[in-house]
Design an enzyme around this catalytic site. Sequence first.
Site, PDB file in Angstrom:
ATOM      1  N   ASP A 105       0.851  -1.188   0.000  1.00 13.09           N
ATOM      2  CA  ASP A 105       0.000   0.000   0.000  1.00 13.09           C
ATOM      3  C   ASP A 105       0.885   1.236   0.000  1.00 13.09           C
ATOM      4  OD1 ASP A 105      -1.810   2.085   0.569  1.00 13.09           O
ATOM      5  OD2 ASP A 105      -3.125   0.713   1.649  1.00 13.09           O
TER       6      ASP A 105
ATOM      7  N   PHE B 165      -2.620  -7.536 -12.152  1.00 12.95           N
ATOM      8  CA  PHE B 165      -2.700  -6.171 -11.625  1.00 12.95           C
ATOM      9  C   PHE B 165      -1.590  -5.301 -12.219  1.00 12.95           C
ATOM     10  CE2 PHE B 165      -0.829  -3.252  -8.515  1.00 12.95           C
ATOM     11  CZ  PHE B 165      -1.885  -2.390  -8.288  1.00 12.95           C
TER      12      PHE B 165
END
Length: 275
Positions: free
Chosen positions: A168, A243
Site C-alpha cells: 500500500d 494487476f
Amino acid sequence: MSESLSEHPVSRPQPQPPRAKGEPRFPDGPMADPAGSHFERRIRSFQPRRSRVTAGQAEALQRLWPQWGLDIDGHRVLGLPEMFGNANPVALEIGFGMGEATAQMAAADPGTNILAVDVHTPGQGNLLNLAERNGLTNIRVGNGDAIILLREMLAPDSLDALRVYFPDPWPKKRHHKRRLIQPDFLTLAATRLKPGAIVHCATDWEPYAEQMLDVLTAHPAFENTQPDGGFAPRPANRPLTRFEGQGLDKGHVVNDLLFRRVPRLLHTDQPPTGA
C-alpha cells in the site's frame, strides 16, 4: 415401470444459521485478530479489507488452514525447518494479494520455501486453493501482522529472502508514516535475514519507489545490487501479475529494488521473545 423424477426431489443446501456474536467465521481457519491485545498498539502499515469470501475460498480455509496456515499470535518462536518439513531456504513475502504470483514463484522454484503473509481473507483462501491444486508443498500462509512475526516469532538469520511487492503506497502525505519500508522496519528485518539475503521490493507508485530507494540506500545493513545504485530490471523470477499488467497498460511505471543484506551484525540484533 420407471419412477417419476418428481418422486425424488433434488435436495437443496440449507442456509447456514447466522453466527453468534464472537463465534469465529472459520472455526478451523484463520483467526480474526491472532495477536489480540497482547502487543502494544502502533501505527500499522496495512488495512484489513472485508471483501466477500467465495465458497471455494471458505472451503479451502476451513480444510487446509490446519495444515498450511499460521496465525501470527506472537506467542512462540517458529522452527521453519519443522514447519516446512525440510531445511530449504525460506523467503518471507509480505502482502501477496490473491496469491497468483506467489503460487507461480513457488512452482518455478520448488527448492525455496515461501512464508506468505497477508491479512486479506479471500486471498488467503485463494492461495491455499492454488497451492493444493498445483501440488505446491513449499507454501505456508501467515495471517496477521508481519512486524509481530519478524520481531517475536522468527529467529535471527532464519530468512534467505524478503519480498515486498506492491505494498500500500499510502499516497497522502499525512499517511506516509504508515508505509512499510521505513528505517525501523529494515533494522528489524535485517536481524532476521542471513548475510547475503536479498530484499526485493516492487511498486508502481513512483514517489514510494524513490522513498524505498533512499531508505534502503541509507541503511547500513543493506547494499544495492545494482552497480549504478538505482532501480533494478524486473527479475525473471518475479511474475508479471494481472494487476501489474493493467497498470502498465495505463502507463504506470513499475520499479524493482534489489538489495543485499551485508555480512555485518547490527548492534540492535535481538532474539525473538515468543512471549
